[in-house]
Design an enzyme around this catalytic site. Structure first.
Site, short mmCIF file in Angstrom:
data_model
loop_
_atom_site.label_atom_id
_atom_site.label_comp_id
_atom_site.label_asym_id
_atom_site.label_seq_id
_atom_site.Cartn_x
_atom_site.Cartn_y
_atom_site.Cartn_z
N ASP A 67 0.82 -1.21 0.00
CA ASP A 67 0.00 0.00 0.00
C ASP A 67 0.85 1.26 0.00
O ASP A 67 2.07 1.22 0.13
CB ASP A 67 -0.94 0.00 1.21
N HIS A 138 -7.10 -5.07 10.37
CA HIS A 138 -6.83 -4.76 8.97
C HIS A 138 -5.51 -5.36 8.52
O HIS A 138 -4.56 -5.48 9.29
CB HIS A 138 -6.90 -3.26 8.68
N GLU A 143 -9.64 -2.06 5.70
CA GLU A 143 -10.28 -1.81 6.98
C GLU A 143 -11.52 -2.70 7.15
O GLU A 143 -12.05 -3.23 6.17
CB GLU A 143 -10.70 -0.33 7.07
#
Length: 235
Positions: A67, A138, A143
């Protein structure tokens, strides 16, 4: 699923680095999925030591990160590109052109998400994916929600995640509110998964690994993967 408990963070990091190093030795041009945050720092330190000692050769390794924050440029000390450079890439013999992260400053994040998903596929998929876990369960920046996201996507960060990450910023107001992350489906396509977690994650590990499989605890989906190793530490 294999769940190991190490005596300390240092031993957990050494075990994790040994598993990752074994993957590199087994397949020198492997694709490693990498993570950021406090949990993997010790693991990266051990990998750097092994490379400098001549045990590991990263020259053919390709990496894809989970990410990146939206809106942060790579040179920002809070960006995940900076984190990876600082903790690993600048200290081993990996080719920077073989290290990939999502572009959080892309003008069209939706298009960037599709590009990154295709990039991972073009590399032949992920051989070993390293994960941390948030206190809310998470993985990546996926999430808790009402479904498991399948592909790379943009996500709105929860207040708990923003607070947890605010230690890296001058003010909590400076923490980005959005990120681009691999989806649960992207993560689950990895051939092997390695999750590491500190003592403070004991409760969420219990829920994720032994509780109901639900998108309300995103990491719980790992129960369905064929090759998962979880390493926790006592202190």
């Amino acid at each position: 699923m294999r769940i190991l408990e190490a005596e300390s963070y240092e031993k957990m990091s050494a075990i994790a680095a040994g598993i990752i190093g074994g993957q590199v030795l087994l397949k020198p041009d492997c694709v490693l999925g990498l993570a950021t945050g406090s949990s993997p720092i010790g693991t990266y330190e051990e990998l750097v030591k092994s490379c400098k000692a001549g045990v590991l050769d990263f020259s053919q390794v390709r990496t894809v990160n989970l990410d990146e924050y939206c809106g942060l440029f790579p040179e920002s000390p809070q960006s995940y590109r900076w984190f990876m450079d600082h903790h690993l890439f600048d200290h081993v013999n990996i080719r920077k052109e073989n290290t990939f992260l999502p572009n959080g400053t892309a003008p069209d994040i939706g298009a960037e998400a599709k590009r990154y998903e295709k990039l991972i596929d073009s590399l032949g998929g992920i051989d070993l994916q390293l994960l941390g876990i948030g206190h809310n369960g998470h993985i990546g920046f996926n999430e808790p929600t009402d479904s498991f996201p399948r592909y790379v996507h943009q996500v709105d960060l929860t207040e708990s995640t923003i607070r947890a990450n605010s230690r890296l910023f001058d003010r909590i107001e400076d923490v980005p509110k959005k990120a681009i992350t691999m989806g649960i489906g992207t993560i689950m396509k990895a051939a092997r998964i390695l999750l590491i977690a500190g003592e403070d994650k004991k409760d969420i590990i219990q829920r994720a690994m032994y509780g109901e499989i639900t998108p309300a605890v995103p990491a719980s989906v790992l129960q369905l993967h064929r090759d998962v190793t979880v390493i926790t530490c006592k202190k």
